[in-house]
Enzyme design. Sequence first.
Site, short mmCIF file in Angstrom:
data_model
loop_
_atom_site.label_atom_id
_atom_site.label_comp_id
_atom_site.label_asym_id
_atom_site.label_seq_id
_atom_site.Cartn_x
_atom_site.Cartn_y
_atom_site.Cartn_z
N ASP A 186 0.85 -1.19 0.00
CA ASP A 186 0.00 0.00 0.00
C ASP A 186 0.89 1.24 0.00
O ASP A 186 1.75 1.38 0.87
CB ASP A 186 -0.91 -0.03 1.23
CG ASP A 186 -1.71 1.25 1.42
OD1 ASP A 186 -1.93 1.95 0.41
OD2 ASP A 186 -2.11 1.53 2.56
N ASN A 217 -0.44 4.56 -0.10
CA ASN A 217 -1.09 5.80 0.37
C ASN A 217 -1.79 5.68 1.72
O ASN A 217 -2.50 6.60 2.13
CB ASN A 217 -2.08 6.30 -0.68
CG ASN A 217 -3.19 5.29 -0.98
OD1 ASN A 217 -3.28 4.24 -0.32
ND2 ASN A 217 -4.01 5.58 -1.96
N ASP A 232 -4.25 3.74 2.79
CA ASP A 232 -5.68 3.43 2.90
C ASP A 232 -5.93 1.96 3.25
O ASP A 232 -7.07 1.52 3.34
CB ASP A 232 -6.43 3.80 1.62
CG ASP A 232 -6.03 2.96 0.41
OD1 ASP A 232 -5.09 2.13 0.53
OD2 ASP A 232 -6.64 3.15 -0.67
N ASP A 268 -1.73 -1.26 -3.90
CA ASP A 268 -2.05 -0.50 -5.10
C ASP A 268 -0.90 -0.55 -6.10
O ASP A 268 0.16 -1.15 -5.84
CB ASP A 268 -2.41 0.95 -4.75
CG ASP A 268 -1.41 1.60 -3.80
OD1 ASP A 268 -0.19 1.41 -4.01
OD2 ASP A 268 -1.84 2.27 -2.84
N ASP A 304 -5.21 -10.91 -15.71
CA ASP A 304 -6.39 -11.76 -15.70
C ASP A 304 -7.38 -11.31 -16.76
O ASP A 304 -7.65 -10.11 -16.90
CB ASP A 304 -7.08 -11.69 -14.33
CG ASP A 304 -6.88 -12.95 -13.50
OD1 ASP A 304 -7.19 -14.03 -14.03
OD2 ASP A 304 -6.41 -12.86 -12.36
N ASP A 338 -9.57 -16.51 -16.68
CA ASP A 338 -10.26 -16.95 -15.48
C ASP A 338 -11.54 -17.71 -15.81
O ASP A 338 -12.37 -17.23 -16.58
CB ASP A 338 -10.59 -15.73 -14.62
CG ASP A 338 -11.30 -16.12 -13.34
OD1 ASP A 338 -10.62 -16.60 -12.42
OD2 ASP A 338 -12.53 -15.96 -13.28
N GLU A 397 -7.43 -21.15 -16.97
CA GLU A 397 -7.72 -21.72 -15.66
C GLU A 397 -8.59 -22.94 -15.90
O GLU A 397 -9.73 -22.81 -16.34
CB GLU A 397 -8.44 -20.72 -14.77
CG GLU A 397 -8.71 -21.28 -13.39
CD GLU A 397 -9.62 -20.38 -12.56
OE1 GLU A 397 -9.53 -20.46 -11.33
OE2 GLU A 397 -10.41 -19.63 -13.14
N HIS A 410 -4.23 -17.64 -5.25
CA HIS A 410 -5.10 -16.80 -4.45
C HIS A 410 -6.38 -17.49 -4.02
O HIS A 410 -7.15 -16.93 -3.23
CB HIS A 410 -5.46 -15.53 -5.24
CG HIS A 410 -6.26 -15.82 -6.47
ND1 HIS A 410 -5.73 -16.48 -7.57
CD2 HIS A 410 -7.54 -15.56 -6.79
CE1 HIS A 410 -6.66 -16.61 -8.49
NE2 HIS A 410 -7.77 -16.06 -8.05
N ASP A 411 -6.63 -18.69 -4.52
CA ASP A 411 -7.82 -19.46 -4.14
C ASP A 411 -7.49 -20.64 -3.24
O ASP A 411 -8.35 -21.47 -2.97
CB ASP A 411 -8.52 -20.00 -5.39
CG ASP A 411 -9.27 -18.93 -6.14
OD1 ASP A 411 -9.73 -17.97 -5.50
OD2 ASP A 411 -9.37 -19.02 -7.38
#
Length: 595
Positions: free
Chosen positions: A68, A70, A72, A76, A145, A247, A301, A368-369
């Site tokens: 990150d 910034n 938040d 990013d 993706d 995907d 995928e 990520h899954d």
Amino acid sequence: MNLRATFLICCLAGGVAACSQSAKQETTAATGVSTPTPPAAAGSGLAKKAGWWKETVVYQLYPRSFQDSNGDGVGDLKGIMQRLDYLKSLGVGTVWLNPIYASPNDDNGYDISDYRQIMPEFGTMADFDALLKGMHQRGIKLVMDLVVNHSSDEHEWFKSARASRTSPYRDYYYWWPAEKGTPPARYSTFDVKKDAWQYDAPTKSYYLHIFSKKQPDLNWNNPKLRQEVHNIMRFWLDKGIDGFRMDAFQFVAKDPAFPPMPGLNEQNFANAYNHGPHLHDYLKEINREVLSHYNVLTVAEGAGRNLTEAHLFVDPARQELDMTYHFEGTGVGSGTDTYKLTDLKRVFTKWDSAFARQGWQALDLGNHDQPRMVSKFGDDRPQFRAPSAKLLNTFLLTMRGTPYCYSGDELGMTNSKFNGIADYRDVAARNTYQLLQQQGGNEAAFFHGLARFSRDNSRTPFQWNATKNAGFTTGTPWIGVNPNYVTVNEAAENQDSASVLNHFRRAMRLRQQHPVLVYGQYQLLDRANPHIYAYTRTQGTEKVLVVLNFSPEKRDWALPPGLKPTGVPLLNNYPALATGPTLALEPWQAVVVRL
């Protein structure tokens, strides 16, 4: 758990099943279809030889959780830019970036509301252009993706389609008029009710969504929709990206008549939806109209329901895609607290054999899954975390195919500690818990399965250092940081020559320096051994032996007749190796030796 093992983890009454995600979107005026542009021959500014994707190593980067810039709490594009020299130091050739497109973020960006815009949380298109330039300056390629099985329900296409049955975008989606009665049963992975049909009052119709109800499925039977997708692909390829990860693409082809599929459930829906009519016609069309004009990597995928179907995607003569990755490997041991090494050997050996002479495959143990690979396939107890993480990275980087290494696995990041459902962010986990409460299911079993298999385990922030929030953000992170960041982090491992990180770098260099590890013949040894995974890689006169002790105990392994190691190991996750007719292996020891 069967082939769709990258799906979300739905844990009900002691059962654990897998699921995934998807989404998509692009914006054109709600009055017409965008005009195709001539295909560009340029593409990336990087010099790339034909078939470069076979020799690269892909680093999957989850942008929300990487860095990150910034404060938040959300990673990013500028944060990634700050870490490009780190990515270069790893030696990876390609970065696969999870979706950064405009999205209401129901499923972490896999619900796309505009395919040609950047999600404001991630930055701007100028940030993206700067990121791509920075990657290419460092010799790193970028794969994005392509999420076109579905879009967000907030895409302009769908907003127009749901407003009127006569909308020019109506046939971009699948609808079932209410006057025809209840639609044929279809299973949804993310829906609270597991129903893939959602009633929509404005036009008194149901729309199809095999994922979340905010992810309506796109109708690939419509040639105008397919042309929209082609134009989206050209938009990004003309910017200079180096390929697409497609995907949930195995699900895009559907019979619009929706014939009955009795008995659909979380165990069989993936096969039922897989390889629908015209799937390969769509892929051939994409290749002919778009991909053939660019020197890029394409990976699907999913790999169909069997090895024969997997070959259809990647047979060079068919001119469809470069490679595909299956879920059988990451599916080993899913839904249980243990797994059998013999199952892992059987799966990887079977798939290697299938592509030994034709086609190409992707290799992975996590994404990520999935849960963290060291927590599932290794041993994340403090005394074994590092050696087992090194072993798993050694395995991925010495197999035939293109390795896909998930961000943080080069550090040996582990599953996190979540205290309750409020700590989870995954829409799949939250919806499944809601259903569990409604049905009075076994909460203890649910949370046990969730702790082991939740997708959120792989989505916790990257652990950069021992400062607050692991150096990921100065604000409040969107998802909790793993408490072990104070000892497991990049800063500490970078200074330790024996760390998981530096072992990963050594393994990367070894693969780059020895083409036998990319192209060489693979031969499994000692198939029935429940603790040792051993194999040779052979190309011409070069031959190496890889021996992996998948065990927290010391193990002796007798060398097969005719195999004689020579010289010091090319790679070893311990300081030494006791050699002779029998190798004396330490717990989770991984060695690569010349023969």
